[in-house]
Design a protein around this motif. Sequence first.
Motif, PDB file in Angstrom:
ATOM      1  N   ASN A  28     -69.086  -2.980 -70.381  1.00  0.00           N
ATOM      2  CA  ASN A  28     -69.393  -1.875 -69.486  1.00  0.00           C
ATOM      3  C   ASN A  28     -70.927  -1.773 -69.353  1.00  0.00           C
ATOM      4  O   ASN A  28     -71.915  -1.607 -69.940  1.00  0.00           O
ATOM      5  N   THR A  29     -71.260  -1.430 -68.209  1.00  0.00           N
ATOM      6  CA  THR A  29     -72.219  -1.205 -67.833  1.00  0.00           C
ATOM      7  C   THR A  29     -72.858   0.378 -67.739  1.00  0.00           C
ATOM      8  O   THR A  29     -72.054   1.106 -68.285  1.00  0.00           O
ATOM      9  N   MET A  30     -74.182   0.593 -67.860  1.00  0.00           N
ATOM     10  CA  MET A  30     -74.602   2.288 -67.796  1.00  0.00           C
ATOM     11  C   MET A  30     -73.740   3.249 -67.202  1.00  0.00           C
ATOM     12  O   MET A  30     -73.787   4.723 -67.182  1.00  0.00           O
ATOM     13  N   ASP A  31     -73.670   2.665 -65.550  1.00  0.00           N
ATOM     14  CA  ASP A  31     -73.172   3.769 -64.475  1.00  0.00           C
ATOM     15  C   ASP A  31     -72.361   3.415 -65.045  1.00  0.00           C
ATOM     16  O   ASP A  31     -71.102   4.983 -64.454  1.00  0.00           O
ATOM     17  N   GLU A  32     -71.058   3.066 -65.479  1.00  0.00           N
ATOM     18  CA  GLU A  32     -69.660   3.036 -66.130  1.00  0.00           C
ATOM     19  C   GLU A  32     -69.428   4.407 -67.151  1.00  0.00           C
ATOM     20  O   GLU A  32     -68.977   5.146 -67.528  1.00  0.00           O
ATOM     21  N   VAL A  33     -70.285   3.734 -67.837  1.00  0.00           N
ATOM     22  CA  VAL A  33     -71.018   4.727 -68.932  1.00  0.00           C
ATOM     23  C   VAL A  33     -71.192   6.209 -68.445  1.00  0.00           C
ATOM     24  O   VAL A  33     -70.588   7.356 -69.107  1.00  0.00           O
ATOM     25  N   ALA A  34     -71.969   6.525 -67.982  1.00  0.00           N
ATOM     26  CA  ALA A  34     -72.208   7.531 -67.080  1.00  0.00           C
ATOM     27  C   ALA A  34     -70.901   8.787 -66.312  1.00  0.00           C
ATOM     28  O   ALA A  34     -70.868   9.459 -66.759  1.00  0.00           O
ATOM     29  N   ALA A  35     -70.416   7.478 -65.200  1.00  0.00           N
ATOM     30  CA  ALA A  35     -68.916   8.448 -65.056  1.00  0.00           C
ATOM     31  C   ALA A  35     -67.627   8.616 -66.352  1.00  0.00           C
ATOM     32  O   ALA A  35     -67.679   9.408 -65.325  1.00  0.00           O
ATOM     33  N   ALA A  36     -68.051   7.493 -67.230  1.00  0.00           N
ATOM     34  CA  ALA A  36     -66.991   8.075 -67.723  1.00  0.00           C
ATOM     35  C   ALA A  36     -67.055   9.640 -69.430  1.00  0.00           C
ATOM     36  O   ALA A  36     -66.349   9.746 -69.275  1.00  0.00           O
ATOM     37  N   VAL A  37     -68.274   9.611 -69.129  1.00  0.00           N
ATOM     38  CA  VAL A  37     -68.949  10.621 -69.625  1.00  0.00           C
ATOM     39  C   VAL A  37     -68.809  12.132 -68.903  1.00  0.00           C
ATOM     40  O   VAL A  37     -68.025  13.059 -69.351  1.00  0.00           O
ATOM     41  N   ALA A  38     -68.632  11.563 -67.719  1.00  0.00           N
ATOM     42  CA  ALA A  38     -69.322  13.141 -66.703  1.00  0.00           C
ATOM     43  C   ALA A  38     -67.831  13.110 -66.651  1.00  0.00           C
ATOM     44  O   ALA A  38     -67.279  14.750 -66.335  1.00  0.00           O
ATOM     45  N   HIS A  39     -67.067  12.442 -66.198  1.00  0.00           N
ATOM     46  CA  HIS A  39     -65.318  12.272 -65.925  1.00  0.00           C
ATOM     47  C   HIS A  39     -65.076  13.973 -66.800  1.00  0.00           C
ATOM     48  O   HIS A  39     -64.079  13.968 -66.243  1.00  0.00           O
ATOM     49  N   HIS A  40     -65.140  13.895 -68.630  1.00  0.00           N
ATOM     50  CA  HIS A  40     -65.058  14.691 -69.109  1.00  0.00           C
ATOM     51  C   HIS A  40     -65.923  16.597 -68.713  1.00  0.00           C
ATOM     52  O   HIS A  40     -65.289  17.476 -69.423  1.00  0.00           O
ATOM     53  N   SER A  41     -66.921  16.179 -68.379  1.00  0.00           N
ATOM     54  CA  SER A  41     -67.556  17.773 -68.444  1.00  0.00           C
ATOM     55  C   SER A  41     -67.477  18.276 -67.106  1.00  0.00           C
ATOM     56  O   SER A  41     -67.460  19.559 -65.823  1.00  0.00           O
ATOM     57  N   GLU A  42     -67.825  17.589 -65.780  1.00  0.00           N
ATOM     58  CA  GLU A  42     -68.105  17.511 -64.192  1.00  0.00           C
ATOM     59  C   GLU A  42     -67.491  17.897 -63.644  1.00  0.00           C
ATOM     60  O   GLU A  42     -66.793  17.731 -63.269  1.00  0.00           O
ATOM     61  N   GLY A  43     -68.027  19.018 -62.470  1.00  0.00           N
ATOM     62  CA  GLY A  43     -67.078  20.442 -62.275  1.00  0.00           C
ATOM     63  C   GLY A  43     -65.872  21.036 -62.951  1.00  0.00           C
ATOM     64  O   GLY A  43     -65.039  22.030 -63.129  1.00  0.00           O
ATOM     65  N   ARG A  44     -65.781  20.854 -64.539  1.00  0.00           N
ATOM     66  CA  ARG A  44     -65.628  21.449 -66.126  1.00  0.00           C
ATOM     67  C   ARG A  44     -66.102  22.498 -66.220  1.00  0.00           C
ATOM     68  O   ARG A  44     -65.938  23.386 -65.709  1.00  0.00           O
ATOM     69  N   ARG A  45     -67.018  21.925 -66.972  1.00  0.00           N
ATOM     70  CA  ARG A  45     -68.485  23.790 -67.744  1.00  0.00           C
ATOM     71  C   ARG A  45     -69.358  22.729 -67.210  1.00  0.00           C
ATOM     72  O   ARG A  45     -70.592  23.997 -67.468  1.00  0.00           O
ATOM     73  N   VAL A  46     -69.948  22.019 -66.236  1.00  0.00           N
ATOM     74  CA  VAL A  46     -70.854  21.633 -65.321  1.00  0.00           C
ATOM     75  C   VAL A  46     -71.068  21.647 -64.801  1.00  0.00           C
ATOM     76  O   VAL A  46     -70.380  20.385 -63.925  1.00  0.00           O
ATOM     77  N   ARG A  47     -71.638  21.847 -63.344  1.00  0.00           N
ATOM     78  CA  ARG A  47     -71.783  22.005 -62.134  1.00  0.00           C
ATOM     79  C   ARG A  47     -72.071  20.679 -61.436  1.00  0.00           C
ATOM     80  O   ARG A  47     -72.884  20.456 -61.843  1.00  0.00           O
ATOM     81  N   ALA A  48     -70.827  19.546 -60.649  1.00  0.00           N
ATOM     82  CA  ALA A  48     -71.493  18.965 -59.863  1.00  0.00           C
ATOM     83  C   ALA A  48     -72.779  18.946 -59.263  1.00  0.00           C
ATOM     84  O   ALA A  48     -72.762  19.970 -58.675  1.00  0.00           O
ATOM     85  N   LEU A  49     -73.627  17.790 -59.115  1.00  0.00           N
ATOM     86  CA  LEU A  49     -74.484  18.033 -58.283  1.00  0.00           C
ATOM     87  C   LEU A  49     -74.760  16.680 -57.969  1.00  0.00           C
ATOM     88  O   LEU A  49     -74.579  15.664 -58.227  1.00  0.00           O
ATOM     89  N   PRO A  50     -75.276  16.771 -56.727  1.00  0.00           N
ATOM     90  CA  PRO A  50     -75.414  15.279 -55.695  1.00  0.00           C
ATOM     91  C   PRO A  50     -76.545  14.417 -56.222  1.00  0.00           C
ATOM     92  O   PRO A  50     -77.167  13.770 -55.646  1.00  0.00           O
TER      93      PRO A  50
END
Length: 90
Positions: A28-50
């Motif tokens: 896995n690339t770091m971009d894929e790792v970042a997406a996997a980690v964000a999937h569980h938090s972003e838009g749930r407990r952490v506001r999604a930012l652009p």
Amino acid sequence: MSEPQLVPLNAIFSTDFVEILVPVTTANTMDEVAAAVAHHSEGRRVRALPYPKVVVHNGRALPGDLTVGDAGIQPLDHVAVEYDTTGASS
């Protein structure tokens, strides 16, 4: 070339207060790792930012195309995923 190996990581996303265990592989690339980690938090407990996301391991921001294996990340290592706002205008 060997088969990708499972590398479970302790991870936290941005300002989230929950650390999670995320299964990734050495391929896995770091971009894929970042997406996997964000999937569980972003838009749930952490506001999604652009902004793009960056993986930080041992205090070092890792390039998005670097693989887990090439970065030397070991099972149960801690990583943080942060928003990369360095290119953002004020």
